[in-house]
Design an enzyme around this catalytic site. Structure first.
Site, PDB file in Angstrom:
ATOM      1  N   TYR A   1      52.282  55.025  30.216  1.00 52.81           N
ATOM      2  CA  TYR A   1      51.468  54.356  31.504  1.00 52.81           C
ATOM      3  C   TYR A   1      52.529  53.405  32.190  1.00 52.81           C
ATOM      4  O   TYR A   1      52.039  53.117  33.287  1.00 52.81           O
ATOM      5  CB  TYR A   1      50.578  53.345  30.890  1.00 52.81           C
ATOM      6  CG  TYR A   1      49.431  54.032  30.068  1.00 52.81           C
ATOM      7  CD1 TYR A   1      49.121  55.420  29.802  1.00 52.81           C
ATOM      8  CD2 TYR A   1      48.765  53.265  29.177  1.00 52.81           C
ATOM      9  CE1 TYR A   1      48.175  55.846  28.875  1.00 52.81           C
ATOM     10  CE2 TYR A   1      47.886  53.596  28.206  1.00 52.81           C
ATOM     11  CZ  TYR A   1      47.500  55.129  28.245  1.00 52.81           C
ATOM     12  OH  TYR A   1      46.660  55.629  27.528  1.00 52.81           O
TER      13      TYR A   1
ATOM     14  N   ARG B   1      39.381  49.478  30.916  1.00 50.64           N
ATOM     15  CA  ARG B   1      40.472  49.004  31.854  1.00 50.64           C
ATOM     16  C   ARG B   1      40.070  48.227  33.302  1.00 50.64           C
ATOM     17  O   ARG B   1      38.975  48.897  33.731  1.00 50.64           O
ATOM     18  CB  ARG B   1      41.516  50.159  32.225  1.00 50.64           C
ATOM     19  CG  ARG B   1      42.408  49.740  33.229  1.00 50.64           C
ATOM     20  CD  ARG B   1      42.465  50.487  34.522  1.00 50.64           C
ATOM     21  NE  ARG B   1      42.077  51.830  34.320  1.00 50.64           N
ATOM     22  CZ  ARG B   1      41.748  52.512  35.672  1.00 50.64           C
ATOM     23  NH1 ARG B   1      41.818  51.981  36.829  1.00 50.64           N
ATOM     24  NH2 ARG B   1      41.251  53.798  35.357  1.00 50.64           N
TER      25      ARG B   1
HETATM   26  N1  LIG Z   1      45.121  57.931  24.405  1.00 52.08           N
HETATM   27  C1  LIG Z   1      44.647  58.435  25.806  1.00 52.08           C
HETATM   28  O1  LIG Z   1      45.112  59.534  25.920  1.00 52.08           O
HETATM   29  C2  LIG Z   1      44.169  57.771  26.823  1.00 52.08           C
HETATM   30  C3  LIG Z   1      43.572  58.446  28.017  1.00 52.08           C
HETATM   31  C4  LIG Z   1      43.058  57.753  28.828  1.00 52.08           C
HETATM   32  C5  LIG Z   1      42.709  56.440  28.717  1.00 52.08           C
HETATM   33  N2  LIG Z   1      43.330  55.645  27.648  1.00 52.08           N
HETATM   34  C6  LIG Z   1      43.288  54.310  27.616  1.00 52.08           C
HETATM   35  O2  LIG Z   1      41.802  53.631  27.672  1.00 52.08           O
HETATM   36  C7  LIG Z   1      41.879  53.015  28.566  1.00 52.08           C
HETATM   37  C8  LIG Z   1      40.613  52.964  29.685  1.00 52.08           C
HETATM   38  O3  LIG Z   1      40.088  54.280  30.196  1.00 52.08           O
HETATM   39  P1  LIG Z   1      40.449  54.254  31.839  1.00 52.08           P
HETATM   40  O4  LIG Z   1      41.214  53.432  32.248  1.00 52.08           O
HETATM   41  O5  LIG Z   1      40.900  55.788  31.982  1.00 52.08           O
HETATM   42  O6  LIG Z   1      38.949  54.188  32.439  1.00 52.08           O
HETATM   43  P2  LIG Z   1      37.650  53.341  32.089  1.00 52.08           P
HETATM   44  O7  LIG Z   1      37.859  52.103  31.513  1.00 52.08           O
HETATM   45  O8  LIG Z   1      36.573  54.083  31.757  1.00 52.08           O
HETATM   46  O9  LIG Z   1      37.080  53.245  33.871  1.00 52.08           O
HETATM   47  C9  LIG Z   1      38.041  52.212  34.449  1.00 52.08           C
HETATM   48  C10 LIG Z   1      37.278  51.871  35.740  1.00 52.08           C
HETATM   49  O10 LIG Z   1      36.265  51.200  35.308  1.00 52.08           O
HETATM   50  C11 LIG Z   1      36.212  49.956  36.611  1.00 52.08           C
HETATM   51  N3  LIG Z   1      35.659  48.803  35.701  1.00 52.08           N
HETATM   52  C12 LIG Z   1      36.142  48.311  34.660  1.00 52.08           C
HETATM   53  N4  LIG Z   1      35.359  47.622  34.024  1.00 52.08           N
HETATM   54  C13 LIG Z   1      34.214  47.364  34.889  1.00 52.08           C
HETATM   55  C14 LIG Z   1      32.935  46.622  35.238  1.00 52.08           C
HETATM   56  N5  LIG Z   1      32.869  45.623  34.000  1.00 52.08           N
HETATM   57  N6  LIG Z   1      32.387  46.921  36.064  1.00 52.08           N
HETATM   58  C15 LIG Z   1      32.690  47.831  37.002  1.00 52.08           C
HETATM   59  N7  LIG Z   1      33.714  48.464  37.191  1.00 52.08           N
HETATM   60  C16 LIG Z   1      34.317  48.273  35.994  1.00 52.08           C
HETATM   61  C17 LIG Z   1      37.751  49.672  36.756  1.00 52.08           C
HETATM   62  O11 LIG Z   1      37.633  49.501  38.223  1.00 52.08           O
HETATM   63  P3  LIG Z   1      38.173  47.647  38.388  1.00 52.08           P
HETATM   64  O12 LIG Z   1      39.673  47.576  38.194  1.00 52.08           O
HETATM   65  O13 LIG Z   1      37.629  47.467  39.963  1.00 52.08           O
HETATM   66  O14 LIG Z   1      37.241  46.908  37.569  1.00 52.08           O
HETATM   67  C18 LIG Z   1      38.151  51.029  36.640  1.00 52.08           C
HETATM   68  O15 LIG Z   1      38.133  51.931  38.059  1.00 52.08           O
HETATM   69  C19 LIG Z   1      43.132  53.084  29.730  1.00 52.08           C
HETATM   70  O16 LIG Z   1      43.397  52.110  30.614  1.00 52.08           O
HETATM   71  C20 LIG Z   1      44.127  53.546  28.496  1.00 52.08           C
HETATM   72  O17 LIG Z   1      44.467  52.104  28.050  1.00 52.08           O
HETATM   73  C21 LIG Z   1      44.190  56.426  26.815  1.00 52.08           C
END
Ligand SMILES: NC(=O)c1ccc[n+]([C@@H]2O[C@H](COP(=O)([O-])OP(=O)(O)OC[C@H]3O[C@@H](n4cnc5c(N)ncnc54)[C@H](OP(=O)(O)O)[C@@H]3O)[C@@H](O)[C@H]2O)c1
Length: 277
Positions: free
Chosen positions: A49, A230
């Protein structure tokens, strides 16, 4: 640990049931410090990341004691051979400004033929050297997970994989429960795809909650699942922690389970993803 976030335990690991994801957050020192000030105590990062340095800075800036934080990082698939693995861990620790992480994952299974036994030995070695308190794998299917558990000289505590209402993970979840592994759910908000969902929106309206809160509640209410949303928006970050003052009815849980669809998976890199269960 912040008293308002319940804990999940697995093979000796104990961590908050909601954590904070950092992919795509870039130079995230201030964001991570804000998350810690708001009460997050699990921070998920990865070499891949490019956020480890920001996470390290954010932890320092927050003044939250290191021992109160459950810090998670991952070794990328390019570094799964023994020497490269050990170097990757050292470099992660340096960037994170710490001597240990609380949980160390293999980020994706090998695609270059590196024997799983070699990687599992390297993972266990990091644990035995005190560089990782707990260990796990991410993005492994059930067969690979079972190979990893058999080959790893130290117990694995957690599987990290994608999970949100658009993806059916029932087989993997049942398996994790059976073998005593906790499930850490990434993309818990479907990377934003859920926000226009009419079913979740209707439930959220009826409950006076937001779509994010209903989606996260649906995950934690199933038990043994820790979502790591996130956000770069402090209002969203705060909102995502407020999911322990209500519960969904069996009918609401079922309606959300019913949203799973065959094309619901988001993280599916060609050539790297295993054959999913
Ligand atoms: N192991 C792996 O291969 C892998 C793969 C993908 C992800 N991950 C981990 O999982 C974490 C989370 O997944 P992700 O980042 O892909 O996506 P996610 O958490 O499903 O979605 C993030 C999105 O949701 C919005 N958001 C977050 N909280 C919110 C709320 N309360 N209300 C409205 N919108 C909200 C954020 O926008 P705003 O910033 O505007 O709030 C952002 O655009 C990653 O950051 C990473 O640490 C791991």
């Amino acid at each position: 640990m912040t008293p308002s976030i319940p804990a999940l335990t697995a093979h000796g690991a104990r961590f908050p049931v909601i954590g904070f994801g950092t992919s795509q957050l870039g130079n995230c020192g201030e964001i991570v410090a804000s998350a810690l000030k708001l009460g997050y105590r699990l921070i998920d990062t990865a070499w891949k990341y490019g956020t480890e340095e920001g996470v390290g800075k954010g932890i320092k800036a927050s003044r939250v004691p290191r021992q109160d934080i459950f810090l998670v990082t991952k070794v990328s698939h390019e570094y799964l051979k023994a020497d490269a693995f050990a170097d990757s861990v050292e470099e992660s620790l340096e960037r994170l400004q710490t001597d240990y992480v609380d949980l160390l994952f293999v980020h994706w299974p090998a695609i270059d033929g590196t024997p799983l036994a070699e990687t599992m030995a390297a993972l266990a070695k990091a644990k035995r050297a005190g560089k990782a308190r707990h260990i796990g794998v991410a993005n492994f299917n059930i067969a690979l997970l079972e190979d990893a558990r058999r080959l790893c000289p130290e117990p694995l505590s957690v599987l990290q994989a994608e999970y949100h209402p658009y993806l059916d993970q029932s087989k993997v979840l049942a398996h994790c429960r059976k073998v005593g592994l906790a499930f850490m759910a990434y993309c818990p908000l479907g990377r934003g795809r859920l926000f226009k969902d009419p079913v979740i929106a209707e439930i959220a309206r009826a409950r006076g909650k937001t779509v994010a809160q209903v989606a996260l509640r649906w995950l934690v209410q199933q038990g043994n699942i820790a979502p790591i949303p996130r956000s770069s928006n402090p209002q969203h970050m705060a909102e995502s922690l407020k999911v322990f003052d209500f519960s969904l009815t069996d009918d609401e849980m079922k309606r959300i389970h019913g949203l799973a669809r065959p094309d619901g998976r988001i993280a599916n890199p060609a050539g790297r993803a295993p054959k999913w269960d």
